[in-house]
Write an enzyme that holds these catalytic residues in place. Structure first.
Site, PDB file in Angstrom:
ATOM      1  N   TYR A  61       0.875  -1.184   0.000  1.00 23.68           N
ATOM      2  CA  TYR A  61       0.000   0.000   0.000  1.00 23.68           C
ATOM      3  C   TYR A  61       0.910   1.232   0.000  1.00 23.68           C
ATOM      4  O   TYR A  61       1.442   1.638   1.039  1.00 23.68           O
ATOM      5  CB  TYR A  61      -0.891   0.035   1.245  1.00 23.68           C
ATOM      6  CG  TYR A  61      -1.987  -1.016   1.317  1.00 23.68           C
ATOM      7  CD1 TYR A  61      -2.308  -1.839   0.238  1.00 23.68           C
ATOM      8  CD2 TYR A  61      -2.744  -1.172   2.475  1.00 23.68           C
ATOM      9  CE1 TYR A  61      -3.314  -2.792   0.327  1.00 23.68           C
ATOM     10  CE2 TYR A  61      -3.760  -2.118   2.563  1.00 23.68           C
ATOM     11  CZ  TYR A  61      -4.033  -2.925   1.487  1.00 23.68           C
ATOM     12  OH  TYR A  61      -5.040  -3.861   1.586  1.00 23.68           O
ATOM     13  N   GLY A 213     -17.868   3.527  -0.638  1.00 28.34           N
ATOM     14  CA  GLY A 213     -18.709   4.716  -0.540  1.00 28.34           C
ATOM     15  C   GLY A 213     -20.073   4.542  -1.202  1.00 28.34           C
ATOM     16  O   GLY A 213     -21.013   5.261  -0.891  1.00 28.34           O
ATOM     17  N   ALA A 216     -22.570   4.026   1.251  1.00 27.15           N
ATOM     18  CA  ALA A 216     -22.555   5.063   2.293  1.00 27.15           C
ATOM     19  C   ALA A 216     -23.255   6.324   1.787  1.00 27.15           C
ATOM     20  O   ALA A 216     -23.215   7.365   2.439  1.00 27.15           O
ATOM     21  CB  ALA A 216     -21.122   5.368   2.713  1.00 27.15           C
ATOM     22  N   GLY A 217     -23.854   6.238   0.626  1.00 27.27           N
ATOM     23  CA  GLY A 217     -24.536   7.408   0.049  1.00 27.27           C
ATOM     24  C   GLY A 217     -23.554   8.451  -0.457  1.00 27.27           C
ATOM     25  O   GLY A 217     -23.900   9.619  -0.602  1.00 27.27           O
TER      26      GLY A 217
HETATM   27  N1  LIG Z   1      -7.495  -8.302   1.075  1.00 26.71           N
HETATM   28  C1  LIG Z   1      -7.755  -7.546   0.028  1.00 26.71           C
HETATM   29  O1  LIG Z   1      -7.642  -7.995  -1.122  1.00 26.71           O
HETATM   30  C2  LIG Z   1      -8.227  -6.136   0.224  1.00 26.71           C
HETATM   31  C3  LIG Z   1      -8.684  -5.399  -0.887  1.00 26.71           C
HETATM   32  C4  LIG Z   1      -9.119  -4.099  -0.670  1.00 26.71           C
HETATM   33  C5  LIG Z   1      -9.107  -3.558   0.606  1.00 26.71           C
HETATM   34  N2  LIG Z   1      -8.628  -4.274   1.665  1.00 26.71           N
HETATM   35  C6  LIG Z   1      -8.585  -3.689   3.033  1.00 26.71           C
HETATM   36  O2  LIG Z   1      -9.906  -3.360   3.416  1.00 26.71           O
HETATM   37  C7  LIG Z   1      -9.996  -1.989   3.786  1.00 26.71           C
HETATM   38  C8  LIG Z   1     -11.338  -1.423   3.365  1.00 26.71           C
HETATM   39  O3  LIG Z   1     -11.494  -1.542   1.950  1.00 26.71           O
HETATM   40  P1  LIG Z   1     -11.878  -0.341   1.015  1.00 26.71           P
HETATM   41  O4  LIG Z   1     -11.282   0.911   1.556  1.00 26.71           O
HETATM   42  O5  LIG Z   1     -11.580  -0.739  -0.355  1.00 26.71           O
HETATM   43  O6  LIG Z   1     -13.459  -0.327   1.090  1.00 26.71           O
HETATM   44  P2  LIG Z   1     -14.558   0.369   2.012  1.00 26.71           P
HETATM   45  O7  LIG Z   1     -14.243   0.266   3.436  1.00 26.71           O
HETATM   46  O8  LIG Z   1     -15.852  -0.197   1.522  1.00 26.71           O
HETATM   47  O9  LIG Z   1     -14.552   1.890   1.510  1.00 26.71           O
HETATM   48  C9  LIG Z   1     -13.708   2.853   2.026  1.00 26.71           C
HETATM   49  C10 LIG Z   1     -14.115   4.186   1.396  1.00 26.71           C
HETATM   50  O10 LIG Z   1     -15.403   4.537   1.867  1.00 26.71           O
HETATM   51  C11 LIG Z   1     -15.378   5.845   2.388  1.00 26.71           C
HETATM   52  N3  LIG Z   1     -16.209   5.877   3.603  1.00 26.71           N
HETATM   53  C12 LIG Z   1     -16.022   5.204   4.761  1.00 26.71           C
HETATM   54  N4  LIG Z   1     -16.988   5.520   5.642  1.00 26.71           N
HETATM   55  C13 LIG Z   1     -17.795   6.415   5.025  1.00 26.71           C
HETATM   56  C14 LIG Z   1     -18.957   7.118   5.438  1.00 26.71           C
HETATM   57  N5  LIG Z   1     -19.477   6.947   6.648  1.00 26.71           N
HETATM   58  N6  LIG Z   1     -19.538   7.960   4.549  1.00 26.71           N
HETATM   59  C15 LIG Z   1     -19.022   8.152   3.312  1.00 26.71           C
HETATM   60  N7  LIG Z   1     -17.907   7.520   2.861  1.00 26.71           N
HETATM   61  C16 LIG Z   1     -17.306   6.641   3.723  1.00 26.71           C
HETATM   62  C17 LIG Z   1     -13.931   6.145   2.737  1.00 26.71           C
HETATM   63  O11 LIG Z   1     -13.701   7.531   2.578  1.00 26.71           O
HETATM   64  P3  LIG Z   1     -12.475   8.329   3.206  1.00 26.71           P
HETATM   65  O12 LIG Z   1     -11.232   7.594   2.772  1.00 26.71           O
HETATM   66  O13 LIG Z   1     -12.649   9.669   2.585  1.00 26.71           O
HETATM   67  O14 LIG Z   1     -12.637   8.331   4.688  1.00 26.71           O
HETATM   68  C18 LIG Z   1     -13.176   5.307   1.727  1.00 26.71           C
HETATM   69  O15 LIG Z   1     -12.970   6.035   0.539  1.00 26.71           O
HETATM   70  C19 LIG Z   1      -8.812  -1.323   3.075  1.00 26.71           C
HETATM   71  O16 LIG Z   1      -8.417  -0.147   3.739  1.00 26.71           O
HETATM   72  C20 LIG Z   1      -7.766  -2.398   3.129  1.00 26.71           C
HETATM   73  O17 LIG Z   1      -7.108  -2.334   4.381  1.00 26.71           O
HETATM   74  C21 LIG Z   1      -8.213  -5.565   1.482  1.00 26.71           C
END
Ligand SMILES: NC(=O)c1ccc[n+]([C@@H]2O[C@H](COP(=O)([O-])OP(=O)(O)OC[C@H]3O[C@@H](n4cnc5c(N)ncnc54)[C@H](OP(=O)(O)O)[C@@H]3O)[C@@H](O)[C@H]2O)c1
Length: 321
Positions: A61, A213, A216-217
């Protein structure tokens, strides 16, 4: 903070984990500047203060950038954090993904660099990010098992593998957690992987819980993050429009419960079983109180049935990668 176990007799972690990935540039190019970095470190610190223990990062990352943020935030409070680190993805000098690398020596090499960057003596949960098709999975897993024997790692995790690979990994060394996408928008694990994880006593760390997101709307005005729209078909054009229509059900239900759609999306994953720990990606402190509010959301049977129907497997269209 409510706690959950990662697998049978596994470690206790906070019921919601913090995903740190989006605090770094994961598609290549320059990393965020000092202001964004300060905010990211503050998010991790605030999460720890709120009782979140599970911090999810990966050495790829931002090519180490993400781990340096985590290192800053946990300095002087290592014992409050449960560090989950992924490894095994090679990048070019420009940041483009080159290949998986599950060779045992490479895994140990990645771990050595991660320990150094994180400034810790051990990693709590260590996992190859994907299985490397050119290396028998037992050999990759065996390298993590060696690290566990040496005290450099405490628990074995796996990420985005198939059922055969999970069985083989677990036969090599007990797997504590399977990290995999799971949300109202991505329910594919319900068919095979979730029942198998339960059969083996492996905990599930769910990611993509608010679907970047969408649930999350946060995408009504379109997708602001260009890399997201380019990488994932579900966030483009007509597909996005159809998905937003589906997601609007969650917004209506949230309004009727005086909650937010993000809270409902997280609470739904929490409701699927005590063996599942949702990760939520956040890079702003303002998200924390809202998302932690999901821990107090309860659904009645009618609401669960309505969600099940509105978000039946396949309801959200477009490939997830
Ligand atoms: N194992 C794997 O293959 C794999 C793949 C992808 C991800 N991951 C892990 O899983 C974690 C989460 O995945 P992800 O970030 O892709 O997906 P996610 O948690 O579904 O989405 C995160 C995004 O949603 C936004 N968000 C969070 N809460 C919100 C709210 N209450 N209102 C509006 N927007 C909101 C965040 O914005 P802000 O950033 O602006 O706060 C961020 O851009 C990653 O950080 C990573 O550590 C693992």
């Amino acid at each position: 903070m409510k706690m959950r176990s990662l697998g049978h007799n596994g470690p206790q972690v906070s019921a919601i984990g913090l995903g740190c990935m989006r605090m770094s540039n994961i598609t290549g190019g320059p990393q965020p500047g000092p202001d964004r970095n300060r905010e990211s470190v503050a998010v991790i610190e605030a999460a720890l203060e709120a009782g979140i223990t599970l911090l999810n990062t990966g050495d790829f990352y931002g090519m180490g950038h993400n781990e340096t943020l985590v290192a800053k935030a946990i300095r002087g409070r290592r014992d409050q954090a449960f560090l989950s680190v992924k490894c095994g993805i090679r990048r070019t000098h420009t940041g483009a993904i080159l290949s998986m690398d599950g060779r045992p020596d490479s895994i140990k090499n990645y771990a050595a660099y991660s320990l150094q960057r994180l400034g810790v003596d051990y990693i709590d949960l260590y996992q190859p990010a994907r299985a490397d098709p050119s290396v028998p999975f037992e050999e990759t897993i065996g390298a993590v098992a060696d690290l566990i024997r040496e005290g450099k790692v405490r628990y074995l995790g796996v990420s985005e593998i198939n059922a055969d690979q999970l069985r083989r990994a677990h036969a090599t060394h007990p797997v504590s957690a399977l990290e995999i996408e799971y949300s109202l928008a991505s329910r594919f694990i319900e068919r095979e992987m979730l029942p198998l994880a339960r059969e083996l006593g492996v905990g599930v760390v769910a990611y993509g819980v608010v679907t970047q997101g969408l649930l999350a709307g946060a995408m009504q005005g379109g997708v602001v993050d260009e890399a997201l729209a380019t990488s994932f078909a579900r966030f483009r054009g007509e597909t996005l429009r159809r998905n937003l229509e589906k997601a609007s059900f969650l917004e209506r239900l949230a309004r009727s419960k005086h909650r937010t759609p993000a809270q409902l999306a997280i609470a739904w994953v929490l409701s699927r079983g005590d063996d599942i720990v949702p990760l939520v990606g956040m890079s702003r402190r303002s998200r924390l109180p809202e998302n932690l509010g999901a821990l107090d959301v309860a659904f009645n049977e009618d609401e669960l049935a309505a969600l099940d129907q509105a978000f039946a497997p396949g309801a959200i269209v477009g490939t997830r990668s």
